[in-house]
Write an enzyme that holds these catalytic residues in place. Structure first.
Site, mmCIF file in Angstrom:
data_model
loop_
_atom_site.group_PDB
_atom_site.id
_atom_site.type_symbol
_atom_site.label_atom_id
_atom_site.label_comp_id
_atom_site.label_asym_id
_atom_site.label_seq_id
_atom_site.Cartn_x
_atom_site.Cartn_y
_atom_site.Cartn_z
ATOM 1 N N ARG A 179 -2.527 22.941 -17.159
ATOM 2 C CA ARG A 179 -2.314 23.961 -16.132
ATOM 3 C C ARG A 179 -3.079 25.232 -16.492
ATOM 4 N NH1 ARG A 179 3.385 21.904 -16.453
ATOM 5 N NH2 ARG A 179 3.722 20.773 -14.531
ATOM 6 N N ASP B 192 11.661 21.184 -13.454
ATOM 7 C CA ASP B 192 11.893 20.535 -14.755
ATOM 8 C C ASP B 192 13.391 20.223 -14.915
ATOM 9 O OD1 ASP B 192 9.134 21.602 -16.446
ATOM 10 O OD2 ASP B 192 9.804 22.689 -14.693
ATOM 11 N N ARG C 248 14.263 17.144 -12.992
ATOM 12 C CA ARG C 248 13.734 15.968 -13.711
ATOM 13 C C ARG C 248 14.634 15.643 -14.909
ATOM 14 N NH1 ARG C 248 7.576 18.069 -13.453
ATOM 15 N NH2 ARG C 248 6.900 16.920 -11.625
ATOM 16 N N HIS D 296 7.287 26.700 -17.355
ATOM 17 C CA HIS D 296 7.130 25.489 -16.551
ATOM 18 C C HIS D 296 5.868 24.818 -17.095
ATOM 19 C CE1 HIS D 296 6.712 22.672 -13.312
ATOM 20 N NE2 HIS D 296 5.580 23.210 -12.908
#
Ligand SMILES: NC(=O)c1ccc[n+]([C@@H]2O[C@H](COP(=O)([O-])OP(=O)(O)OC[C@H]3O[C@@H](n4cnc5c(N)ncnc54)[C@H](O)[C@@H]3O)[C@@H](O)[C@H]2O)c1
Length: 361
Positions: A135, A195, A198, A222
């Site tokens: 990212r 997250d 998940r 994140h």
């Protein structure tokens, strides 16, 4: 005239209308029917949330779809620098407006139509690419996009709440806060809310329980340094930590720690085949918008400047459980963390601070 003849005639009329370019025009045609509609003098239309989604790529379009399906807005603006794309996506939705509670979906290429939005969702940016799909690699390109796009968006919608999705989401939120001088409660990222879901899903799969019945948070970045807060995971009020010996520690015989890795690589697992992720983040973002526009509020691990929380000294954007409600974040919660979790959170803050400092803003 026989009925079958009538039907044929009407079909021909409809087909001619559908084929004409006029019928695809976005401007409504004035009709003599309007004379039959008498306006009530005192009537004032009550404000319905207007939402602008910036970026009509995979993520922006998935978010638009969810917002419309969940009936969270009647006035959606799809904005992309590629106006033809925004126009096509808006038209695609608009054609089925009857299935979307008659929502108005408007394309936009230069921000103008986004004026007076209540919520602005920013998805414009470069996708992580290459082998590591980092990212942070996409960061520089995205920050340049934001530097150009954000000032105008804020000027047109000075009271809006800004939700930043573009990655790296924490650092980009910091960038938007800085570029636009937005208050931290009104500019945040969905961050670790994704997250966290998940995390709960992975725990629920092991326990063979519905994911919605597992409680727990991921905090921090994140991204790679995210911190799953195992000490706080509970089901039916029972803390997993009280039942499983050495939960998620190195010497945990049930190896719950493998979930830590799976949480962080959740996006990679999807992205390596699709080339992008969109549905999970779209559902996450819609959940947050629902908390704001449905008026109920929700505690979720979202990211904003968390200076002063958990001993964080600098202005660092990261996720902590926060009450998100109409108008943005009203409260942030300081979780009781173990020493290890606290150390990991501060390490995550350091990673983000370094990335923030490298920004050219
Ligand atoms: N936060 C999260 O949990 C999460 C999850 C998935 C993806 N993402 C991020 O979301 C972003 C978008 O991903 P995607 O798959 O939709 O990418 P995409 O390439 O499909 O779409 C990006 C869109 O942004 C548009 N755009 C570029 N500059 C613009 C500008 N100045 N104004 C308006 N639009 C502009 C592009 O034309 C393109 O249509 C990426 O940064 C990605 O990493 C975040």
């Amino acid at each position: 005239m026989a009925l079958s003849q009538l039907i044929r005639l009407n079909m021909a009329h409809i087909q001619a209308k559908m084929c004409s370019t006029k019928s695809l025009s976005s401007k409504p045609t004035k009709s003599s029917f309007a004379k039959l509609m008498k306006p009530m003098k005192e009537f004032k239309r009550s404000r319905i949330p207007k939402i602008s989604v910036v970026g009509a790529g995979q993520v922006g379009t998935a978010i638009s779809c969810m917002l419309l399906l969940r009936n969270l807005t009647k006035h959606l603006v799809i904005l992309d620098i590629n106006y033809e794309l925004a126009k096509a996506e808006a038209l695609d939705f608009q054609q089925a407006s009857a299935f979307l509670s008659d929502a108005r979906v408007v394309p936009c290429g230069d921000s103008a139509n986004s004026k007076n939005s209540d919520v602005v969702i920013i998805t414009a940016g470069a996708r992580p690419s290459g082998k590591d799909r980092s990212r942070l690699t996409a960061m520089k390109k995205t920050v340049e996009i934001l530097k150009k796009a954000v000032p105008k968006l804020v000027e047109l919608s000075p009271k809006a709440t800004f939700i930043v999705i573009s990655n790296p989401a924490d650092v980009m939120t910091y960038a938007v806060q800085r570029i636009a001088k937005l208050p931290k409660h009104r500019c945040f990222t969905t961050g670790c809310h994704l997250d966290s879901v998940r995390f709960r899903n992975l725990i629920a799969n092991r326990l063979r329980l519905p994911p919605s019945q597992v409680h727990g948070y991921v905090i921090g970045e994140h991204g790679a340094s995210a911190v799953p807060v195992w000490s706080n995971v509970s089901v039916a009020g029972i803390r997993l930590n009280d039942v499983v010996k050495n939960l998620a520690c190195g010497d945990d015989p049930e190896n719950w720690a493998e979930i830590n890795e799976q949480v962080v690589t959740g996006g990679l697992a999807v992205g390596k085949t699709k080339g992008y992720t969109n549905w999970a983040v779209a559902l996450t973002c819609t959940d947050i918008v629902h908390a704001m526009c449905g008026g109920k509020g929700k505690i979720a691990s979202v990211g904003t400047d968390m200076q002063g929380m958990h001993g964080i000294k600098d202005n660092v954007v990261l996720s902590l459980p926060s009450l998100v409600t109409a108008g943005g974040i009203s409260h942030v919660f300081e979780l009781p963390l173990t020493d290890v979790e606290q150390r990991k959170l501060l390490a995550s803050a350091d990673v983000l601070l370094e990335a923030q400092c490298s920004l050219d803003i």
